[in-house]
Motif scaffolding. Structure first.
Motif, PDB file in Angstrom:
ATOM      1  N   ASP A 161     -84.649 -14.644 -36.841  1.00 53.83           N
ATOM      2  CA  ASP A 161     -83.851 -15.563 -37.643  1.00 53.83           C
ATOM      3  C   ASP A 161     -84.767 -16.555 -38.353  1.00 53.83           C
ATOM      4  O   ASP A 161     -85.857 -16.868 -37.857  1.00 53.83           O
ATOM      5  CB  ASP A 161     -82.867 -16.341 -36.767  1.00 53.83           C
ATOM      6  CG  ASP A 161     -81.774 -15.453 -36.196  1.00 53.83           C
ATOM      7  OD1 ASP A 161     -81.563 -14.350 -36.741  1.00 53.83           O
ATOM      8  OD2 ASP A 161     -81.146 -15.861 -35.203  1.00 53.83           O
ATOM      9  N   TYR A 209     -77.087 -18.038 -36.994  1.00 55.09           N
ATOM     10  CA  TYR A 209     -77.946 -19.186 -37.250  1.00 55.09           C
ATOM     11  C   TYR A 209     -77.396 -20.067 -38.372  1.00 55.09           C
ATOM     12  O   TYR A 209     -77.900 -21.170 -38.600  1.00 55.09           O
ATOM     13  CB  TYR A 209     -79.382 -18.743 -37.582  1.00 55.09           C
ATOM     14  CG  TYR A 209     -79.510 -17.840 -38.788  1.00 55.09           C
ATOM     15  CD1 TYR A 209     -79.552 -18.359 -40.073  1.00 55.09           C
ATOM     16  CD2 TYR A 209     -79.599 -16.467 -38.638  1.00 55.09           C
ATOM     17  CE1 TYR A 209     -79.673 -17.528 -41.179  1.00 55.09           C
ATOM     18  CE2 TYR A 209     -79.725 -15.624 -39.723  1.00 55.09           C
ATOM     19  CZ  TYR A 209     -79.759 -16.161 -40.991  1.00 55.09           C
ATOM     20  OH  TYR A 209     -79.881 -15.331 -42.077  1.00 55.09           O
ATOM     21  N   PHE A 252     -74.768 -28.771 -34.763  1.00 51.80           N
ATOM     22  CA  PHE A 252     -76.091 -28.847 -34.149  1.00 51.80           C
ATOM     23  C   PHE A 252     -76.040 -29.624 -32.837  1.00 51.80           C
ATOM     24  O   PHE A 252     -77.063 -30.089 -32.342  1.00 51.80           O
ATOM     25  CB  PHE A 252     -77.081 -29.544 -35.095  1.00 51.80           C
ATOM     26  CG  PHE A 252     -77.082 -28.977 -36.494  1.00 51.80           C
ATOM     27  CD1 PHE A 252     -77.041 -27.612 -36.715  1.00 51.80           C
ATOM     28  CD2 PHE A 252     -77.117 -29.822 -37.598  1.00 51.80           C
ATOM     29  CE1 PHE A 252     -77.049 -27.091 -37.997  1.00 51.80           C
ATOM     30  CE2 PHE A 252     -77.124 -29.316 -38.871  1.00 51.80           C
ATOM     31  CZ  PHE A 252     -77.083 -27.943 -39.089  1.00 51.80           C
ATOM     32  N   GLN A 310     -85.610 -33.943 -35.199  1.00 55.01           N
ATOM     33  CA  GLN A 310     -86.499 -32.922 -35.757  1.00 55.01           C
ATOM     34  C   GLN A 310     -87.493 -33.579 -36.715  1.00 55.01           C
ATOM     35  O   GLN A 310     -87.116 -34.331 -37.609  1.00 55.01           O
ATOM     36  CB  GLN A 310     -85.675 -31.873 -36.499  1.00 55.01           C
ATOM     37  CG  GLN A 310     -86.447 -30.621 -36.873  1.00 55.01           C
ATOM     38  CD  GLN A 310     -85.513 -29.518 -37.377  1.00 55.01           C
ATOM     39  OE1 GLN A 310     -84.315 -29.717 -37.501  1.00 55.01           O
ATOM     40  NE2 GLN A 310     -86.074 -28.365 -37.661  1.00 55.01           N
ATOM     41  N   GLY A 355     -78.223 -24.941 -41.272  1.00 56.05           N
ATOM     42  CA  GLY A 355     -78.760 -24.451 -40.020  1.00 56.05           C
ATOM     43  C   GLY A 355     -80.091 -23.747 -40.130  1.00 56.05           C
ATOM     44  O   GLY A 355     -80.675 -23.403 -39.111  1.00 56.05           O
ATOM     45  N   PHE A 356     -80.600 -23.510 -41.346  1.00 53.06           N
ATOM     46  CA  PHE A 356     -81.865 -22.793 -41.462  1.00 53.06           C
ATOM     47  C   PHE A 356     -82.623 -23.273 -42.693  1.00 53.06           C
ATOM     48  O   PHE A 356     -82.066 -23.879 -43.608  1.00 53.06           O
ATOM     49  CB  PHE A 356     -81.646 -21.289 -41.539  1.00 53.06           C
ATOM     50  CG  PHE A 356     -81.004 -20.828 -42.826  1.00 53.06           C
ATOM     51  CD1 PHE A 356     -81.767 -20.272 -43.849  1.00 53.06           C
ATOM     52  CD2 PHE A 356     -79.639 -20.936 -43.016  1.00 53.06           C
ATOM     53  CE1 PHE A 356     -81.176 -19.856 -45.023  1.00 53.06           C
ATOM     54  CE2 PHE A 356     -79.025 -20.513 -44.188  1.00 53.06           C
ATOM     55  CZ  PHE A 356     -79.801 -19.973 -45.196  1.00 53.06           C
ATOM     56  N   PHE A 370     -84.892 -23.056 -37.670  1.00 55.64           N
ATOM     57  CA  PHE A 370     -83.755 -23.967 -37.609  1.00 55.64           C
ATOM     58  C   PHE A 370     -84.035 -25.224 -38.429  1.00 55.64           C
ATOM     59  O   PHE A 370     -85.139 -25.764 -38.433  1.00 55.64           O
ATOM     60  CB  PHE A 370     -83.473 -24.358 -36.158  1.00 55.64           C
ATOM     61  CG  PHE A 370     -82.453 -25.450 -36.018  1.00 55.64           C
ATOM     62  CD1 PHE A 370     -81.100 -25.168 -36.205  1.00 55.64           C
ATOM     63  CD2 PHE A 370     -82.833 -26.748 -35.733  1.00 55.64           C
ATOM     64  CE1 PHE A 370     -80.158 -26.179 -36.091  1.00 55.64           C
ATOM     65  CE2 PHE A 370     -81.900 -27.754 -35.613  1.00 55.64           C
ATOM     66  CZ  PHE A 370     -80.546 -27.471 -35.795  1.00 55.64           C
ATOM     67  N   SER A 371     -82.996 -25.709 -39.104  1.00 57.70           N
ATOM     68  CA  SER A 371     -83.060 -26.997 -39.789  1.00 57.70           C
ATOM     69  C   SER A 371     -81.786 -27.756 -39.488  1.00 57.70           C
ATOM     70  O   SER A 371     -80.680 -27.269 -39.758  1.00 57.70           O
ATOM     71  CB  SER A 371     -83.202 -26.816 -41.305  1.00 57.70           C
ATOM     72  OG  SER A 371     -83.102 -28.067 -41.967  1.00 57.70           O
ATOM     73  N   GLY A 372     -81.932 -28.953 -38.928  1.00 59.38           N
ATOM     74  CA  GLY A 372     -80.777 -29.760 -38.571  1.00 59.38           C
ATOM     75  C   GLY A 372     -80.315 -30.677 -39.675  1.00 59.38           C
ATOM     76  O   GLY A 372     -79.560 -31.621 -39.423  1.00 59.38           O
TER      77      GLY A 372
END
Length: 907
Positions: A873, A246, A251, A834, A888-889, A876-878
């Motif tokens: 996990d 992750y 992305f 997002q 990514g997180f 998610f963070s873009g």
């Protein structure tokens, strides 16, 4: 570190009687729970006439009047399977912003140890202060801080196995303890005594990760006292970005964005529309892309070992001595992916490696140094600290006690930051940009032989005297009082050097110190009690406390506290309190110029910007105001049930932070960041418009920095410029008092335990809910809602909750815990594709079985703990990762599914 050396050290240390725990260690903490889940009577119940709990100086009360006191019990600590004190809190206290995370110290000056910031006040709210706004105590007293720009104590200096309870008071505490308590107080309490020899070993493993923890404890008692010593050692592997799928900067499959770097292990360049790459330049369809976080550590590699000791001794019928002491050393290796240091050279025929692919005479080649220097740059760090705290208690008579406590502690933090490279060693004529590994070995050795070395030594000395006793007996009970004084000395000596590894020839030193003198008093008044209770007024107690602290560097501050407990009937107690608190600017934020930077930036001929960063000048304390109201209900009809609810409201002014957008304050470079002449913050407005040399010369600490070695021989700002220059602006990024905070919320808790035919069952629920969190980035600026997704920094879940169910049957004990962070919104357009970050839920399992019926060893027990049972996990963070950062997180972190096998016994 070989474990056997720690064990040998522990056996020798056991002979030193001076290693012990203080009277306030015993007194400060043992009174929160009347029983643990197994229904055993606690030491608090047997000693309530002498106990002093966290948040008050008055002996004999069950809890600080009017305050919400949370407790993590010994059983709950054991059930977490955590080896560190920080992990214990991050799994059990939802009021922490690090809840549901694996909190680690980093390679940076600012955060070498995990920070504890209740409610997210302080560093967690965008502040760049050198310390958090939560006071961390061990056995009821202060601990020497550790760090360079950070002056927080290390919460992991004793192992979880030694902890008896952890008490958390999230309502402030300056009226009792002085500075650092706006967010509240966390008091780690070591066990009070030990008999025999104890052994505890744990092995934890997850994907690409192993951890070993060993603790040996030996203790004994005699007619007039007792003593024990505990030696521990722990080691664990690093977890790198490539070890967790992750963690990524690609992305494209989710948001369409790919933030990987085009500067990879082989050089890449373009000629006449064709891209070439490889050790022998060859055409490629597209430029290669590579991750820049594969070699960066999510968790650094670490070894830690130390000793903790406790002694109590009656010197006479009325005089007793208590000593606690510790030694801790931590060696850490933090990894930074070398791909986060991209390089580009324009080469021509002057470079012996130059290859013309299409008749061109020069090429701009991009690459990284991974082929030549390896995947990661490793930053070694060492943190070493020790402290001894003796305490004398004189029972003058049956009512009055005089207690004197002394502290002396030292810590040393050494960080050899090797994330950078010696750029002067390479140039466009001596580097092979196509395959950097083929560059001359001497050139590569010089390139890698570079570090930014820093060393910080903190010293803490303190003496405190407290008188405690009963003034008189009133109808409601005894009117008790405590009063006293304290003198404390703090020193921070920093050193830095930049150059070849191990070369200290250009070492610079930056000392800072302060002296604090304080007086304090507290009175406990039982207005209604056994002697005058009436219908709907079983008990009514008032507590008033006040403390005045005088600092040698910025002056004095006075902080009161008023608390009220009202019990309308036996099952219900209602409470309320109001108090002010403060956080003194750390010596790293004001007075120590180790990180002061002064740069001249040229944007046009004869047109300059001046950039200043580092410690502030005349930094004032952060000031907080808190009130709370709540209660606990223990219904007599449901034995073992306890329900608590608390509403709290906190305001903080003068947050120590940066003036430049530290709170997500957006604006144009020319207006918002050009502070000179604007009157912004502590700087005067200039009617002349553009910045002047007179204005720059008024910034005294720039002078000091220049004279201190930044540019020897320069006596004034004018010496840096030619006549007639235009100073277009001053970019001032020094830490100072910028920003205000307002927040309020609700804390809830529920506990239940009951005996059954097979043993017992128990449950616990704890949660916190934020109604608001608003921050103004600077004086006069509007407040921004940090919960609505209006700011990119608004990464604050509105609520966190943890629930546990467990049972015991004979030798078996087991529990299942669920930890949950709420999701939160992000600003529109800030993250491609997002608009929010998801919630995060983890499930933990804890099992143990006593072996007494199989082996003739007391308290022999096997344990199995599974953290993150379902291997979830983080969300998610873009968001685009910064150079060298993990991406990514967000909203939590984890080791993955981590299994811990343990064996403990007492001989």
């Amino acid at each position: 570190m070989n474990l056997r050396y720690v064990l040998l050290a522990g056996s020798g240390f056991a002979a030193i009687n001076s290693m012990s725990a203080t009277a306030s260690a015993q007194e400060q903490s043992q009174t929160v729970s009347a029983s643990d889940e197994r229904g055993e009577e606690t030491e608090a119940d047997r000693n309530t006439d002498t106990i002093v709990v966290t948040g008050t100086l008055i002996r004999g009360v069950k809890a600080p009047t009017g305050a919400n006191l949370l407790t993590v019990s010994e059983d709950e600590i054991e059930a977490t399977g955590a080896a560190s004190a920080t992990d214990v809190l991050n799994q059990t206290v939802p009021q922490l912003p690090t809840f549901n995370t694996v909190a680690v110290g980093t390679a940076s000056w600012a955060s070498p140890v995990p920070k504890i910031g209740l409610r997210g006040i302080g560093n967690s709210s965008g502040s760049s202060s050198g310390q958090t706004s939560t006071l961390v105590l061990f056995n009821g007293h202060r601990v020497v801080p550790v760090g360079i720009l950070s002056t927080d104590p290390d919460p992991n200096l004793i192992p979880a196995d030694v902890l008896r309870t952890v008490q958390v008071m999230p309502d402030g505490g300056s009226a009792t303890y002085g500075s650092d308590a706006i967010g509240g107080v966390v008091n780690y309490v070591a066990r009070q005594s030990y008999e025999g020899l104890g052994f505890n070993y744990q092995h934890k493993f997850a994907d690409n990760y192993n951890e070993d923890n060993l603790t040996l404890t030996a203790g004994t008692s005699w007619d007039s006292g007792s003593a024990y010593v505990s030696a521990y050692a722990t080691r664990h592997d690093a977890i790198l970005g490539k070890d967790r799928d992750y963690i990524t900067s690609d992305f494209s499959s989710i948001t369409g964005e790919d933030y990987r770097s085009s500067a990879c292990e082989y050089g890449t360049f373009e000629v006449n529309g064709t891209v070439y790459s490889g050790p022998t330049p060859s055409p490629v369809a597209t430029a290669p892309l590579c991750e820049t976080s594969d070699g960066t550590s999510l968790v650094p590699k670490e070894e830690r070992y130390g000793l903790f000791g406790y002694l109590e001794q009656d010197l006479s019928d009325s005089l007793s001595l208590n000593i606690d002491a510790f030694y801790s050393r931590r060696d850490t290796e933090s990894y930074t992916d070398i791909g986060s240091i991209p390089v580009s050279f324009t080469i021509d025929a002057g470079n012996p490696y130059f290859v013309s692919v299409d008749g061109e005479t020069s090429q701009e080649v991009s690459f990284d140094y991974s082929r030549a220097l390896g995947e990661s740059r490793i930053t070694p760090q060492t943190f070493e600290l020790w402290q001894v705290t003796p305490s004398l208690a004189w029972n003058i008579d049956d009512n009055w006690q005089l207690r004197a406590e002394f502290i002396y502690g030292e810590s040393t933090a050494e960080i050899s930051d090797r994330t950078g490279l010696n750029g002067s060693a390479v140039n466009a004529t001596n580097i092979n940009p196509y395959d950097p590994a083929q560059t001359n070995a001497a050139v590569l050795a010089a390139l890698a032989d570079y570090e930014f070395y820093s060393r910080g030594k903190n010293t803490l000395q303190s003496a405190q005297v407290v008188a405690n006793g009963v003034l008189f007996e009133a109808p409601g009970g005894n009117v008790a009082v405590a009063f006293g004084g304290e003198i404390r000395r703090q020193e921070l000596d920093n050193e830095t050097s930049i150059g070849p590894i191990g070369d200290r020839s250009n070492l610079q030193t930056f000392p800072a110190d302060r002296t604090i003198k304080a007086v304090f008093a507290e009175v406990q008044v039982p207005l209604v009690g056994v002697g005058n209770r009436s219908q709907l007024v079983e008990e009514l107690s008032l507590n008033v406390a006040v403390r005045h602290d005088d600092y040698s560097d910025f002056g004095g501050t006075t902080n009161p506290r008023i608390g009220l407990d009202y019990r309308p009937f036996e099952d219900l107690v209602l409470r309320a309190n109001y108090q002010t608190s403060f956080v003194a600017p750390s010596l790293a934020d004001s007075g120590n110029k180790v990180d002061t930077r002064f740069q001249i930036l040229t944007f046009a001929p004869n047109n300059y910007f001046v950039f200043i960063a580092g410690a502030g000048q005349n930094v004032r304390p952060q000031e907080g105001e808190t009130f709370s109201i709540g209660g606990e209900w223990t219904p007599s009809g449901i034995s073992g049930l306890d329900i608590g609810v608390t509403y709290w409201n906190t305001k903080v002014e003068n947050l120590v932070s940066l003036s430049l957008g530290a709170f997500g304050f957006a604006g144009s470079f020319a207006s918002d960041y050009n502070l000179c002449g604007s009157g912004f913050g502590p700087f005067p407005a200039s009617s002349a418009g553009p910045c002047t040399l007179d204005y720059l010369n008024s910034l005294e600490d720039i002078y000091v920095r220049i004279d201190a070695g930044g540019a020897p021989g320069i006596g004034s700002i004018e010496d840096l410029f030619d006549p007639g220059v235009n100073i277009a602006g001053v970019i001032d990024a020094r830490r100072n008092n910028f920003g205000n905070l307002k927040m309020d919320g609700l804390d809830v808790s529920l506990r239940y335990s009951t005996d059954t035919q097979f043993g017992s069952v128990f449950g616990r629920l704890a949660g916190t809910y934020l109604f608001s969190k608003d921050i103004a980035s600077a004086p006069g600026q509007p407040y921004v809602d940090y919960l609505s997704g209006e700011t990119v920094n608004g990464s604050t879940p509105r609520y966190n909750v943890v629930g546990t169910l467990g049972a015991s049957a004979g030798a078996f004990r087991g529990s299942l815990s669920v930890r949950h962070n709420a999701g939160y919104d992000v600003p529109d357009g800030e993250i491609v594709g997002q608009s929010s970050i998801d919630s995060y839920t983890l499930v933990d399992l804890a099992l143990s079985y006593g072996l007494e019926e199989f082996v003739s060893i007391a308290d022999a027990r096997l344990s199995l703990n599974v953290s993150n049972l379902f291997d979830n996990d983080p969300p998610f963070s873009g968001a685009q990762p910064n150079a060298g950062a993990l991406g990514g997180f967000a909203n939590g972190s984890t080791l993955g599914r981590a299994i811990t096998l343990g064996f403990s016994a007492q001989f």
